[in-house]
Enzyme design. Structure first.
Site, short mmCIF file in Angstrom:
data_model
loop_
_atom_site.label_atom_id
_atom_site.label_comp_id
_atom_site.label_asym_id
_atom_site.label_seq_id
_atom_site.Cartn_x
_atom_site.Cartn_y
_atom_site.Cartn_z
N GLY A 184 0.82 -1.20 0.00
CA GLY A 184 0.00 0.00 0.00
C GLY A 184 0.86 1.25 0.00
O GLY A 184 1.92 1.30 -0.62
N ARG B 201 -1.40 -11.33 -0.25
CA ARG B 201 -2.50 -12.21 -0.63
C ARG B 201 -2.89 -11.86 -2.07
O ARG B 201 -2.66 -10.73 -2.51
CB ARG B 201 -3.70 -11.98 0.30
N GLN C 105 -2.18 -7.46 11.45
CA GLN C 105 -0.83 -8.02 11.61
C GLN C 105 -0.76 -9.28 12.47
O GLN C 105 -0.06 -10.23 12.09
CB GLN C 105 0.11 -6.96 12.16
N HIS D 39 5.38 0.65 12.98
CA HIS D 39 4.65 1.16 14.14
C HIS D 39 4.74 0.09 15.22
O HIS D 39 4.64 -1.10 14.92
CB HIS D 39 3.20 1.46 13.77
#
Length: 341
Positions: free
Chosen positions: A26, A48, A85, A107
């Protein structure tokens, strides 16, 4: 003060012979992957099947299932959304974490709040650009970069920090500066900034200002311009030169109003509420609530989200933005945190 590293401080040779798997393609994923590749790093993509798979393939990357990419890679950067995640890790990454590999995050949420618990024989570190993916990519192509944070959570190889710095350098961050932090500091300050200032605080302030003017009999269109639309003008000035430059750039009348009215809006009670918000983050209360909300399929989240879409501020805003074709709303999700994801 934070320790800052630049290109000359980094030994990028620690990445030689290593393969980096980027999980996700992304906003951040495409930027990391392309910058690393153009810096000479061997990069593969773990995804995926879907549009992102097709896009990464079109961009010339070798694309694999997340599990296969994790098996092939020495360094695995997880850039999927925070809430996805843990499942991706458990199903597809954890089984392939052999000794000496590195697990990387942009993060710290899932590590700090124990949603992902890596084995002791792998490195775990943070490499988090402080800007959205399109900016990470654009500045790299211009010969510059976006500052980034690094943090080491687990150093199994004795090289985790060196690898983190090299990774940050190869996405362009060390051109601007790489700041050293901890998973705790990055996670807690990031959540606090989003909740108290950037998203929660600003949204509530804008709505309250709009409602105050409309309830006093002013036209909603005028209230929208004064309380939301013009906010960008002020934030851009802050972004460019801080509060001082913003105040230098506005009228003296506006600056005097700033000095006189600001402390009446953000009071001692406001700061006390901010401290409570920070405490909830530090104690894990917010994280527990958000994790539970996701497990329940987000009933409260979805209800509030739908109600907010129908607030009069949003209704009039949609109408006014039709008058301004130069205002374009990005459909990218996660522009702030996951500037970041």
């Amino acid at each position: 003060m934070a320790k800052v590293y630049y290109n000359g401080d980094v030994n990028e040779q620690v990445l030689e012979g290593k393969t980096v798997a980027i999980v996700g393609y992304g906003s951040q994923g495409h930027a990391h992957a392309q910058n690393l590749r153009e810096s000479g790093v061997d990069v593969i993509i773990g995804l995926r099947p879907g549009k992102s798979w097709d896009k990464a393939t079109e961009d010339g990357f070798s694309v694999y299932s997340v599990r296969e990419a994790s098996a092939k890679a020495d360094i695995i950067m997880i850039l999927s959304p925070d809430e996805h995640q843990p499942a991706i890790y458990k199903e597809s990454i954890e089984p392939e974490l052999t000794a000496g590999k590195a697990l990387v995050f942009a993060h710290g949420f899932n590590i700090h709040f124990n949603q992902i618990v890596p084995p002791e024989h792998v490195d775990v570190f943070l490499a988090a650009p402080k800007g959205p993916g399109h900016l990470v990519r654009r500045t790299y192509t211009e010969g510059a970069g976006v500052p980034a944070l690094i943090a080491v959570y687990q150093d199994a190889t004795g090289q985790a920090k060196d690898i983190a710095l090299a990774y940050a350098k190869q996405i362009g961050a060390a051109r601007a500066g790489v700041l050293e932090t901890t998973f705790k500091e990055e996670t807690e300050t990031d959540l606090f900034g989003e909740q108290a200032v950037l998203c929660g605080g600003t949204s509530a302030l804008v709505k309250a200002g709009f409602e105050t003017l409309v309830e006093a009999g002013y036209q909603p269109e005028i209230a929208y311009f004064e309380c939301l639309h013009e906010l960008k003008l002020i934030v851009d000035l802050m972004y460019e030169g801080g509060l001082e430059y913003m105040r230098y750039s506005i009228s003296d009348t506006a600056q005097w109003g700033d000095f006189q009215a600001g402390p009446r809006i953000v009071t001692d009670e406001t700061k006390a509420a901010m401290k409570e918000i920070l405490s909830d983050i530090q104690k894990g209360k917010f994280a527990k609530g958000w994790i539970l909300e996701n497990k329940l399929n987000r009933p409260e989240y979805n209800a509030i989200n739908e109600a907010e879409k129908n607030h009069p501020l949003e209704v009039v805003g949609r109408e006014l933005r039709e008058m301004m074709p130069f205002v374009k709303a990005s459909k990218s999700k996660g522009v702030v945190a996951n500037a970041k994801n």
